[in-house]
Design a protein around this motif. Structure first.
Motif, PDB file in Angstrom:
ATOM      1  N   PHE A 169     -58.460 -40.250 -73.415  1.00  0.00           N
ATOM      2  CA  PHE A 169     -58.273 -39.466 -72.190  1.00  0.00           C
ATOM      3  C   PHE A 169     -57.680 -38.099 -72.532  1.00  0.00           C
ATOM      4  N   ILE A 170     -56.679 -38.112 -73.407  1.00  0.00           N
ATOM      5  CA  ILE A 170     -56.039 -36.857 -73.815  1.00  0.00           C
ATOM      6  C   ILE A 170     -57.035 -35.984 -74.576  1.00  0.00           C
ATOM      7  N   GLU A 171     -57.827 -36.589 -75.442  1.00  0.00           N
ATOM      8  CA  GLU A 171     -58.821 -35.816 -76.204  1.00  0.00           C
ATOM      9  C   GLU A 171     -59.772 -35.073 -75.267  1.00  0.00           C
ATOM     10  N   ARG A 172     -60.177 -35.734 -74.197  1.00  0.00           N
ATOM     11  CA  ARG A 172     -61.110 -35.088 -73.271  1.00  0.00           C
ATOM     12  C   ARG A 172     -60.431 -33.963 -72.493  1.00  0.00           C
ATOM     13  N   ILE A 173     -59.160 -34.167 -72.140  1.00  0.00           N
ATOM     14  CA  ILE A 173     -58.427 -33.088 -71.455  1.00  0.00           C
ATOM     15  C   ILE A 173     -58.357 -31.862 -72.352  1.00  0.00           C
ATOM     16  N   ILE A 174     -58.061 -32.090 -73.637  1.00  0.00           N
ATOM     17  CA  ILE A 174     -58.026 -30.975 -74.594  1.00  0.00           C
ATOM     18  C   ILE A 174     -59.403 -30.344 -74.703  1.00  0.00           C
ATOM     19  N   GLY A 175     -60.448 -31.176 -74.802  1.00  0.00           N
ATOM     20  CA  GLY A 175     -61.809 -30.676 -74.918  1.00  0.00           C
ATOM     21  C   GLY A 175     -62.250 -29.867 -73.711  1.00  0.00           C
ATOM     22  N   ASN A 176     -61.702 -30.203 -72.544  1.00  0.00           N
ATOM     23  CA  ASN A 176     -62.033 -29.461 -71.324  1.00  0.00           C
ATOM     24  C   ASN A 176     -61.205 -28.192 -71.161  1.00  0.00           C
ATOM     25  N   GLY A 177     -60.340 -27.923 -72.145  1.00  0.00           N
ATOM     26  CA  GLY A 177     -59.570 -26.685 -72.119  1.00  0.00           C
ATOM     27  C   GLY A 177     -58.275 -26.757 -71.335  1.00  0.00           C
ATOM     28  N   HIS A 178     -57.738 -27.982 -71.152  1.00  0.00           N
ATOM     29  CA  HIS A 178     -56.540 -28.109 -70.325  1.00  0.00           C
ATOM     30  C   HIS A 178     -55.360 -28.723 -71.073  1.00  0.00           C
ATOM     31  N   GLY A 179     -55.457 -28.857 -72.387  1.00  0.00           N
ATOM     32  CA  GLY A 179     -54.355 -29.395 -73.164  1.00  0.00           C
ATOM     33  C   GLY A 179     -54.292 -28.717 -74.524  1.00  0.00           C
ATOM     34  N   TYR A 180     -53.142 -28.782 -75.182  1.00  0.00           N
ATOM     35  CA  TYR A 180     -52.996 -28.159 -76.503  1.00  0.00           C
ATOM     36  C   TYR A 180     -51.996 -28.944 -77.344  1.00  0.00           C
ATOM     37  N   VAL A 181     -52.166 -28.824 -78.652  1.00  0.00           N
ATOM     38  CA  VAL A 181     -51.317 -29.520 -79.614  1.00  0.00           C
ATOM     39  C   VAL A 181     -50.363 -28.499 -80.229  1.00  0.00           C
ATOM     40  N   THR A 182     -49.085 -28.896 -80.369  1.00  0.00           N
ATOM     41  CA  THR A 182     -48.110 -27.989 -80.962  1.00  0.00           C
ATOM     42  C   THR A 182     -47.896 -28.333 -82.430  1.00  0.00           C
ATOM     43  N   SER A 183     -47.208 -27.439 -83.117  1.00  0.00           N
ATOM     44  CA  SER A 183     -46.941 -27.645 -84.542  1.00  0.00           C
ATOM     45  C   SER A 183     -46.042 -28.853 -84.782  1.00  0.00           C
ATOM     46  N   GLN A 184     -45.321 -29.278 -83.753  1.00  0.00           N
ATOM     47  CA  GLN A 184     -44.433 -30.434 -83.901  1.00  0.00           C
ATOM     48  C   GLN A 184     -45.146 -31.756 -83.645  1.00  0.00           C
ATOM     49  N   GLY A 185     -46.458 -31.690 -83.319  1.00  0.00           N
ATOM     50  CA  GLY A 185     -47.220 -32.905 -83.102  1.00  0.00           C
ATOM     51  C   GLY A 185     -47.220 -33.391 -81.670  1.00  0.00           C
ATOM     52  N   VAL A 207     -48.414 -33.058 -77.662  1.00  0.00           N
ATOM     53  CA  VAL A 207     -49.562 -32.569 -76.905  1.00  0.00           C
ATOM     54  C   VAL A 207     -49.110 -32.339 -75.469  1.00  0.00           C
ATOM     55  N   TYR A 208     -49.412 -31.151 -74.942  1.00  0.00           N
ATOM     56  CA  TYR A 208     -48.987 -30.801 -73.591  1.00  0.00           C
ATOM     57  C   TYR A 208     -50.181 -30.476 -72.708  1.00  0.00           C
ATOM     58  N   PHE A 209     -49.985 -30.685 -71.422  1.00  0.00           N
ATOM     59  CA  PHE A 209     -50.967 -30.233 -70.440  1.00  0.00           C
ATOM     60  C   PHE A 209     -50.712 -28.757 -70.162  1.00  0.00           C
ATOM     61  N   ASP A 210     -51.792 -27.990 -70.143  1.00  0.00           N
ATOM     62  CA  ASP A 210     -51.705 -26.539 -69.934  1.00  0.00           C
ATOM     63  C   ASP A 210     -51.837 -26.245 -68.434  1.00  0.00           C
ATOM     64  N   THR A 211     -50.702 -26.088 -67.746  1.00  0.00           N
ATOM     65  CA  THR A 211     -50.752 -25.880 -66.297  1.00  0.00           C
ATOM     66  C   THR A 211     -51.399 -24.538 -65.931  1.00  0.00           C
ATOM     67  N   GLN A 212     -51.303 -23.548 -66.827  1.00  0.00           N
ATOM     68  CA  GLN A 212     -51.929 -22.250 -66.533  1.00  0.00           C
ATOM     69  C   GLN A 212     -53.450 -22.374 -66.438  1.00  0.00           C
ATOM     70  N   SER A 213     -53.992 -23.388 -67.099  1.00  0.00           N
ATOM     71  CA  SER A 213     -55.452 -23.527 -67.141  1.00  0.00           C
ATOM     72  C   SER A 213     -56.045 -23.927 -65.791  1.00  0.00           C
ATOM     73  N   ILE A 214     -55.215 -24.457 -64.883  1.00  0.00           N
ATOM     74  CA  ILE A 214     -55.738 -24.830 -63.553  1.00  0.00           C
ATOM     75  C   ILE A 214     -55.255 -23.874 -62.472  1.00  0.00           C
ATOM     76  N   PRO A 225     -43.101 -23.321 -69.513  1.00  0.00           N
ATOM     77  CA  PRO A 225     -42.123 -24.368 -69.206  1.00  0.00           C
ATOM     78  C   PRO A 225     -42.611 -25.389 -68.181  1.00  0.00           C
ATOM     79  N   ARG A 226     -43.637 -25.052 -67.395  1.00  0.00           N
ATOM     80  CA  ARG A 226     -44.184 -26.006 -66.432  1.00  0.00           C
ATOM     81  C   ARG A 226     -44.984 -27.106 -67.115  1.00  0.00           C
ATOM     82  N   ASP A 227     -45.475 -26.865 -68.308  1.00  0.00           N
ATOM     83  CA  ASP A 227     -46.331 -27.815 -69.002  1.00  0.00           C
ATOM     84  C   ASP A 227     -45.576 -29.128 -69.251  1.00  0.00           C
ATOM     85  N   PHE A 228     -46.332 -30.229 -69.277  1.00  0.00           N
ATOM     86  CA  PHE A 228     -45.713 -31.545 -69.431  1.00  0.00           C
ATOM     87  C   PHE A 228     -46.426 -32.324 -70.528  1.00  0.00           C
ATOM     88  N   ALA A 229     -45.706 -33.293 -71.093  1.00  0.00           N
ATOM     89  CA  ALA A 229     -46.173 -34.000 -72.282  1.00  0.00           C
ATOM     90  C   ALA A 229     -47.295 -34.981 -71.951  1.00  0.00           C
TER      91      ALA A 229
END
Length: 563
Positions: free
Chosen positions: A174-190, A192-199, A224-228
Motif C-alpha cells: 500500500f505504501i509503495e503505491r502511495i509513493i508511486g502515485n507521488g504522495h509519499g517519500y523516503v527519508t535518509s533515516q529510513g 516513509v512519510y505522506f506528502d501532504t503538499q501533494s494533495i 511538519p504536517r506530513d505523517f509517518a
C-alpha cells in the motif's frame, strides 16, 4: 486515542493533542484554511435507506445512500491492545453496535463490519518492556480480554477482526503505491512519510485544517504536517523487512490498508470515537484517496461522543487515570443496564457517567421489566383488572411503532425512541390496576401485542428481556423448585385467607353489622407466608401476591427468569 483543541493566538492557532500518551503541539495558520467548497462532499449514488445520519464530512445530517442495495460496508477502528478496555471504550463500541443492529434488524440492511486490532505500536512496545514479555504475547492477552468484554456487553462481533501484524505485506504494498502515485517519500533515516503538499487543499476534509503547520520538532520531514507511513526500526523493537529497510507501520496506514483490502476503493461508513477524527481519520482519508486516486473514499464518517465522569470536562481515559474497567462495572451493573445507559443519550453526544445516570438506566429497565411481568400475569389470568379500554391501547401501540421508527430513521435518535416506548408502557400500566372483583370481558390480546413489541424493539437494541444467555445446568431444577414452593405457599395462603363472618355493632346507629375477617387460628399462616416472601427477596426470588394468586421471578447475576 487522540484528543484535539484549538486556541486563538495572534493570527495563528495552537493545537494540542495526545497520541500514544505524549502531548504534541503544532501551529495552525489561520490565513491558509481552505474553504469547505474546495472539499465538497459528493452524495453517493445508489440505494437510499430512508435513514438520515449526521456525517462528520459535511457537519450535518445526510440521507444514508448505500452503493449496493441493502448492503452497508462498515469499517471501524478497534482497540490498541496494550491494556484493559475501559468504560469509555465500551461506550463507543456499544453505541455503534446499537446503530448496526438498528440498520440490520429494523431497516433490513446487511451490515458488513470489519474491525482492526492494533497489535503493534509504541504503547504496546513500552508496556511489554515494562512487563518483560514479548509484544505479541501482551497484545494477544489483551485482544482476547477485549473480545470477552464485548461478548459480556452483547456487542455483536464484526464479520472479521483484522490484526495489523497479519497484514504487513499488504501495508508495505500500500505504501509503495502511495509513493508511486507521488504522495509519499523516503527519508535518509529510513522513515516513509505522506506528502501532504501533494494533495494541496484537499487535506482537512474532516476538521477543516488545511493550513496546519504540524508537529514541532520533526527532524526529517519535508513539511511538519506530513505523517509517518513507515517507521524505521529502533534497537530492541519488533520490525519487519521492507524496501526502505527494517521497520514497522505508522499508526494511520494500518486502517487504510485493511479497509481497502476488504472493501476496495469505496467505503459506505467509517466509525470511531470523536477523538479519532484528527489526526487519525483525517490521515486515513488523505492516504486512501492518494492510493486509490479517487475523489471520495469514505462516504459517511460517524463519530461517537466522549464518556465523561460527572462534573469533569475531560474524557474517561487511561492517560488521565480516571477510568472504570468493564469488568469492574459489570460487578455492579448488567449488560442490559449499560445498554439503557447508552440508549438514553444520542450516540454522538457526550455522556456523563455518574451514580445518577446509571441509576436512571437501572430504573428505566426495572420499569420495563415490571410492565412485562404484569402484562404476562394479566394474560395468564393471575392479575385481575377492571375492564380494559382496548381500543385506546391498540391506537397507542400503533402510534408508538410509527414514532420509534421515525425517531431511529432520524440519525438513530434512541432517547426519543425509548421515550415513546416508556410512554406506551405508562399507558399500559395505567390500565393494569389490580381489582378484587372484575366486571366485563378481559382483553389479553392487546397486552400480548404490546409485550411482543416491547421485547422485539428492546431486542433490536441488544437489550435481552427474555434471558437467552446460557445459564448453569442447575437453573432448570431451581426454576422447578421455586415453582413448587410458590404453588405450595399459594395453597396455604388461599386457605388462610378464607374468612368467617363476625358480628359487630355500628357505633352510630347501634345496629349490628357483619364484617369478614380471616379466621383467627389462620392468621399465623398468613404471617408465615409473608415472612417467606420477604426472606426470599434478598436471595433473588421475588414473589408478588395478586389476590389469592401469586407470581414469581428470579433475579440472579443480573439475569431474570419469570413465571
Amino acid at each position: 486515542m487522540t484528543g484535539f483543541r484549538l486556541l486563538l493566538n495572534s493570527g495563528f492557532r495552537i493545537g494540542h493533542w495526545i497520541h500514544n500518551g505524549v502531548t504534541k503541539t503544532s501551529l495552525l495558520s489561520s490565513c491558509n484554511i481552505c474553504s469547505r467548497a474546495e472539499r465538497k462532499w459528493i452524495k453517493p449514488v445508489g440505494f437510499d435507506t430512508g435513514v438520515k445520519t449526521y456525517n462528520s464530512l459535511t457537519k450535518q445530517k445526510e440521507p444514508l445512500v448505500l452503493a449496493q442495495e441493502r448492503i452497508a460496508t462498515w469499517y471501524s477502528c478497534g482497540p490498541t491492545v496494550y491494556d484493559h478496555a475501559h468504560l469509555g471504550h465500551a461506550c463507543s463500541y456499544v453505541r455503534f453496535d446499537i446503530l448496526q443492529r438498528i440498520l440490520s434488524r429494523l431497516f433490513e440492511i446487511n451490515v458488513i463490519h470489519v474491525m482492526v486490532i492494533t497489535d503493534i505500536d509504541d504503547k504496546i512496545i513500552q508496556r511489554s518492556l515494562e512487563q518483560n514479555i514479548s509484544p505479541t504475547v501482551l497484545a494477544r492477552m489483551h485482544e482476547e480480554e477485549f473480545k470477552r468484554d464485548m461478548q459480556a456487553l452483547r456487542v455483536l462481533p464484526p464479520a472479521v477482526y483484522m490484526r495489523v501484524t497479519d497484514n504487513i505485506p499488504q501495508i508495505v504494498a500500500f505504501i509503495e503505491r502511495i509513493i508511486g502515485n507521488g504522495h509519499g517519500y523516503v527519508t535518509s533515516q529510513g522513515n516513509v512519510y505522506f506528502d501532504t503538499q501533494s494533495i494541496g487543499n484537499r487535506y482537512g476534509k474532516l476538521v477543516n485544517l488545511g493550513g496546519i503547520v504540524g508537529e514541532l520538532g520533526a527532524q526529517d520531514k519535508r513539511d511538519p504536517r506530513d505523517f509517518a507511513l513507515w517507521k524505521a526500526s529502533k534497537p530492541h523493537e519488533p520490525h519487519w523487512e521492507s524496501p526502505w529497510g527494517q521497520g514497522r507501520p505508522g499508526w494511520h496506514i494500518e486502517c487504510s490498508t485493511i479497509a481497502s483490502s476488504v472493501f476496495g476503493s469505496q467505503l459506505d461508513i467509517h466509525s470511531g470515537g470523536i477523538d479519532l477524527a484528527f489526526p487519525h481519520h483525517e490521515n486515513e482519508i488523505a492516504q486512501s484517496e492518494a492510493y486509490h486516486q479517487c475523489e471520495q473514499w469514505g462516504n459517511y464518517f460517524l463519530h461517537s461522543g466522549h464518556l465523561h465522569l460527572k462534573g469533569s470536562v475531560e474524557k474517561m481515559s487511561k492517560s488521565l487515570k480516571n477510568y472504570v474497567t468493564i469488568n469492574d462495572f459489570l460487578e455492579s451493573y448488567t449488560a442490559n443496564e449499560f445498554r439503557l445507559f447508552c440508549l438514553l443519550t444520542r450516540y454522538r453526544s457526550a455522556i456523563d457517567y455518574s451514580d445518577a445516570s446509571t441509576n436512571e438506566a437501572r430504573s428505566t429497565l426495572s420499569t420495563i421489566s415490571a410492565f412485562c411481568h404484569n402484562a404476562q400475569a394479566y394474560m395468564q389470568g393471575h392479575l385481575l383488572c377492571q375492564p380494559i379500554e382496548e381500543g385506546i391501547l391498540w391506537e397507542r401501540l400503533s402510534a408508538t411503532q410509527s414514532s420509534v421508527r421515525k425517531a431511529l430513521a432520524d440519525d438513530f435518535d434512541t432517547p426519543k425512541a425509548v421515550g415513546a416506548i416508556m410512554s406506551l408502557i405508562h399507558h399500559g400500566n395505567c390500565q393494569l390496576q389490580p381489582a378484587t372483583k372484575v366486571d366485563g370481558p378481559r382483553c389479553p390480546a392487546v397486552f400480548g401485542a404490546m409485550l411482543s413489541y416491547v421485547r422485539e424493539i428492546l431486542g433490536v437494541f441488544g437489550v435481552d428481556l427474555l434471558d437467552r444467555k446460557e445459564v448453569h445446568d442447575s437453573s432448570g431444577v431451581l426454576n422447578n423448585v421455586v415453582e413448587e414452593l410458590v404453588h405450595f405457599r399459594s395453597k396455604v395462603r388461599k386457605f388462610a385467607l378464607s374468612v368467617g363472618d363476625q358480628a359487630s355493632q355500628n357505633p352510630q346507629t347501634g345496629s349490628e353489622i357483619q364484617k369478614r375477617h380471616p379466621q383467627p387460628d389462620r392468621v399465623p399462616l398468613l404471617k408465615a407466608c409473608d415472612a417467606l416472601r420477604n426472606n426470599l427477596a434478598p436471595l433473588g426470588v421475588h414473589i408478588k401476591d395478586r389476590g389469592t394468586n401469586s407470581t414469581w421471578e428470579i433475579t440472579r447475576g443480573g439475569e431474570t427468569r419469570k413465571n
